[in-house]
Design a protein around this motif. Structure first.
Motif, PDB file in Angstrom:
ATOM      1  N   GLU A 134     -16.749  22.740   6.201  1.00 20.35           N
ATOM      2  CA  GLU A 134     -18.377  23.096   6.711  1.00 20.35           C
ATOM      3  C   GLU A 134     -18.589  22.817   8.224  1.00 20.35           C
ATOM      4  O   GLU A 134     -18.965  23.478   9.000  1.00 20.35           O
ATOM      5  CB  GLU A 134     -19.307  22.914   5.839  1.00 20.35           C
ATOM      6  N   LEU A 135     -18.334  21.289   8.354  1.00 26.61           N
ATOM      7  CA  LEU A 135     -18.699  20.610   9.621  1.00 26.61           C
ATOM      8  C   LEU A 135     -17.963  21.192  10.614  1.00 26.61           C
ATOM      9  O   LEU A 135     -18.494  21.617  11.860  1.00 26.61           O
ATOM     10  CB  LEU A 135     -18.384  19.299   9.412  1.00 26.61           C
ATOM     11  N   LEU A 136     -16.592  21.485  10.511  1.00 28.64           N
ATOM     12  CA  LEU A 136     -15.889  22.061  11.634  1.00 28.64           C
ATOM     13  C   LEU A 136     -16.246  23.270  12.115  1.00 28.64           C
ATOM     14  O   LEU A 136     -16.130  23.841  13.261  1.00 28.64           O
ATOM     15  CB  LEU A 136     -14.198  21.775  11.200  1.00 28.64           C
ATOM     16  N   ASN A 137     -16.508  24.057  10.891  1.00 26.44           N
ATOM     17  CA  ASN A 137     -16.753  25.567  11.289  1.00 26.44           C
ATOM     18  C   ASN A 137     -18.104  25.515  12.028  1.00 26.44           C
ATOM     19  O   ASN A 137     -18.441  26.209  12.746  1.00 26.44           O
ATOM     20  CB  ASN A 137     -17.008  26.451  10.075  1.00 26.44           C
ATOM     21  N   GLY A 138     -19.086  24.774  11.342  1.00 24.11           N
ATOM     22  CA  GLY A 138     -20.453  24.554  12.336  1.00 24.11           C
ATOM     23  C   GLY A 138     -20.409  24.131  13.639  1.00 24.11           C
ATOM     24  O   GLY A 138     -21.195  24.662  14.438  1.00 24.11           O
ATOM     25  N   LEU A 139     -19.494  23.387  13.952  1.00 28.60           N
ATOM     26  CA  LEU A 139     -19.448  23.085  15.318  1.00 28.60           C
ATOM     27  C   LEU A 139     -18.643  23.819  16.275  1.00 28.60           C
ATOM     28  O   LEU A 139     -18.065  23.854  17.532  1.00 28.60           O
ATOM     29  CB  LEU A 139     -18.437  21.741  15.376  1.00 28.60           C
ATOM     30  N   GLU A 179     -25.353  21.345  21.664  1.00 31.24           N
ATOM     31  CA  GLU A 179     -26.524  20.895  21.743  1.00 31.24           C
ATOM     32  C   GLU A 179     -27.622  21.083  20.824  1.00 31.24           C
ATOM     33  O   GLU A 179     -28.802  20.698  21.010  1.00 31.24           O
ATOM     34  CB  GLU A 179     -27.152  21.862  23.055  1.00 31.24           C
ATOM     35  N   TYR A 180     -27.213  21.434  19.606  1.00 33.79           N
ATOM     36  CA  TYR A 180     -28.244  21.572  18.497  1.00 33.79           C
ATOM     37  C   TYR A 180     -28.591  20.129  17.730  1.00 33.79           C
ATOM     38  O   TYR A 180     -27.698  19.182  17.675  1.00 33.79           O
ATOM     39  CB  TYR A 180     -27.998  22.516  17.540  1.00 33.79           C
ATOM     40  N   ASP A 181     -29.883  19.879  17.176  1.00 38.03           N
ATOM     41  CA  ASP A 181     -29.946  18.605  16.435  1.00 38.03           C
ATOM     42  C   ASP A 181     -29.327  18.734  15.186  1.00 38.03           C
ATOM     43  O   ASP A 181     -28.875  17.813  14.441  1.00 38.03           O
ATOM     44  CB  ASP A 181     -31.526  18.739  16.122  1.00 38.03           C
ATOM     45  N   THR A 182     -29.086  20.109  14.550  1.00 39.65           N
ATOM     46  CA  THR A 182     -28.192  20.042  13.171  1.00 39.65           C
ATOM     47  C   THR A 182     -27.203  20.874  13.269  1.00 39.65           C
ATOM     48  O   THR A 182     -26.929  21.747  14.339  1.00 39.65           O
ATOM     49  CB  THR A 182     -29.359  20.684  12.047  1.00 39.65           C
ATOM     50  N   SER A 208     -21.092   6.051  -5.884  1.00 36.83           N
ATOM     51  CA  SER A 208     -21.021   6.243  -4.546  1.00 36.83           C
ATOM     52  C   SER A 208     -21.362   7.502  -4.025  1.00 36.83           C
ATOM     53  O   SER A 208     -20.736   8.593  -4.586  1.00 36.83           O
ATOM     54  CB  SER A 208     -19.466   5.721  -4.305  1.00 36.83           C
ATOM     55  N   THR A 209     -22.138   7.612  -3.049  1.00 32.55           N
ATOM     56  CA  THR A 209     -22.835   8.868  -2.477  1.00 32.55           C
ATOM     57  C   THR A 209     -22.280   8.658  -0.893  1.00 32.55           C
ATOM     58  O   THR A 209     -22.578   7.903  -0.296  1.00 32.55           O
ATOM     59  CB  THR A 209     -24.081   8.831  -2.665  1.00 32.55           C
ATOM     60  N   SER A 210     -22.019  10.142  -0.444  1.00 34.48           N
ATOM     61  CA  SER A 210     -21.569  10.156   0.920  1.00 34.48           C
ATOM     62  C   SER A 210     -22.431  11.435   1.337  1.00 34.48           C
ATOM     63  O   SER A 210     -22.811  12.355   0.462  1.00 34.48           O
ATOM     64  CB  SER A 210     -20.098  10.771   1.104  1.00 34.48           C
ATOM     65  N   VAL A 211     -23.015  11.242   2.469  1.00 38.21           N
ATOM     66  CA  VAL A 211     -24.063  12.308   2.915  1.00 38.21           C
ATOM     67  C   VAL A 211     -23.382  12.490   4.558  1.00 38.21           C
ATOM     68  O   VAL A 211     -23.240  11.481   5.232  1.00 38.21           O
ATOM     69  CB  VAL A 211     -25.410  11.982   3.154  1.00 38.21           C
ATOM     70  N   ILE A 212     -23.285  13.626   5.031  1.00 42.12           N
ATOM     71  CA  ILE A 212     -23.196  13.788   6.310  1.00 42.12           C
ATOM     72  C   ILE A 212     -24.029  13.722   7.233  1.00 42.12           C
ATOM     73  O   ILE A 212     -25.301  14.085   6.931  1.00 42.12           O
ATOM     74  CB  ILE A 212     -22.353  15.510   6.517  1.00 42.12           C
ATOM     75  N   ARG A 213     -23.708  12.886   8.256  1.00 40.30           N
ATOM     76  CA  ARG A 213     -25.049  12.545   9.100  1.00 40.30           C
ATOM     77  C   ARG A 213     -24.720  12.937  10.474  1.00 40.30           C
ATOM     78  O   ARG A 213     -23.704  13.333  10.755  1.00 40.30           O
ATOM     79  CB  ARG A 213     -24.947  11.132   9.237  1.00 40.30           C
ATOM     80  N   ARG A 214     -25.684  13.197  11.245  1.00 41.72           N
ATOM     81  CA  ARG A 214     -25.624  13.622  12.672  1.00 41.72           C
ATOM     82  C   ARG A 214     -24.783  12.492  13.354  1.00 41.72           C
ATOM     83  O   ARG A 214     -25.044  11.435  13.314  1.00 41.72           O
ATOM     84  CB  ARG A 214     -27.053  13.639  13.327  1.00 41.72           C
ATOM     85  N   PHE A 215     -23.773  12.861  14.253  1.00 41.55           N
ATOM     86  CA  PHE A 215     -23.122  11.889  15.170  1.00 41.55           C
ATOM     87  C   PHE A 215     -23.558  11.942  16.655  1.00 41.55           C
ATOM     88  O   PHE A 215     -23.487  13.468  17.067  1.00 41.55           O
ATOM     89  CB  PHE A 215     -21.530  12.026  14.757  1.00 41.55           C
ATOM     90  N   ASN A 216     -23.735  11.312  17.453  1.00 41.68           N
ATOM     91  CA  ASN A 216     -23.951  11.302  18.870  1.00 41.68           C
ATOM     92  C   ASN A 216     -22.651  11.258  19.528  1.00 41.68           C
ATOM     93  O   ASN A 216     -21.887  10.424  19.293  1.00 41.68           O
ATOM     94  CB  ASN A 216     -24.871  10.281  19.547  1.00 41.68           C
ATOM     95  N   VAL A 217     -22.272  12.277  20.271  1.00 45.72           N
ATOM     96  CA  VAL A 217     -21.020  12.307  20.939  1.00 45.72           C
ATOM     97  C   VAL A 217     -21.095  12.014  22.418  1.00 45.72           C
ATOM     98  O   VAL A 217     -22.054  12.226  23.058  1.00 45.72           O
ATOM     99  CB  VAL A 217     -20.179  13.517  21.020  1.00 45.72           C
TER     100      VAL A 217
END
Length: 105
Positions: free
Chosen positions: A19-24, A74-77, A96-105
Motif C-alpha cells: 500500500e505504501l509503495l503504491n501510494g508513493l 509533497e502530500y502530508d499523507t 506488539s503493534t506496528s503503525v505506518i508513520r510519516r517519514f521525512n525524506v
C-alpha cells in the motif's frame, strides 16, 4: 512473508508495504516481474552475456528514480488503507503493534 512448505504467505506488514509503495507511486517494487527480470539479467552476467557493471547500473538507475519520486512526494499523507497491525509478541501476555508513520525524506 512467512514460509509454509514450498509456498510464501504474505503477512499484514507485507500488504501495508505494498500500500505504501503504491501510494508513493513506486509500483516498480510491487511487480513480480522485477524479480524475474533481475534473475534473467543475473543469468546473463553468469554466462558472460552481460557485465556485472551493466547489471548494477540498471539497479542504480531504478533506485535513483524511486528515491527521486519519494523525495518529490509533497502530500502530508500517503493514500492507502493502513490499519494497525497487531502481532503476538515474544511475551505471550504482551502485544506488539506496528503503525505506518510519516517519514521525512
Amino acid at each position: 512473508m512467512l514460509r509454509q512448505g514450498k509456498d510464501l504467505q504474505a503477512t499484514a506488514k507485507a500488504f501495508a508495504l505494498m500500500e505504501l509503495l503504491n501510494g508513493l507511486g513506486v509500483q516498480e517494487l510491487t511487480k513480480p516481474e522485477l524479480t524475474g527480470d533481475w534473475e534473467f539479467q543475473l543469468r546473463e552476467v553468469q554466462r558472460k552475456q552481460k557485465s556485472r557493471s551493466e547489471f548494477m547500473a540498471g539497479i542504480a538507475d531504478i533506485t535513483r528514480k524511486i528515491v527521486e519520486r519519494a523525495k518529490k512526494y509533497e502530500y502530508d499523507t500517503i493514500p492507502g488503507d493502513f490499519g494497525i497491525l497487531s502481532t503476538p509478541a515474544l511475551n505471550a501476555a504482551a502485544k506488539s503493534t506496528s503503525v505506518i508513520r510519516r517519514f521525512n525524506v
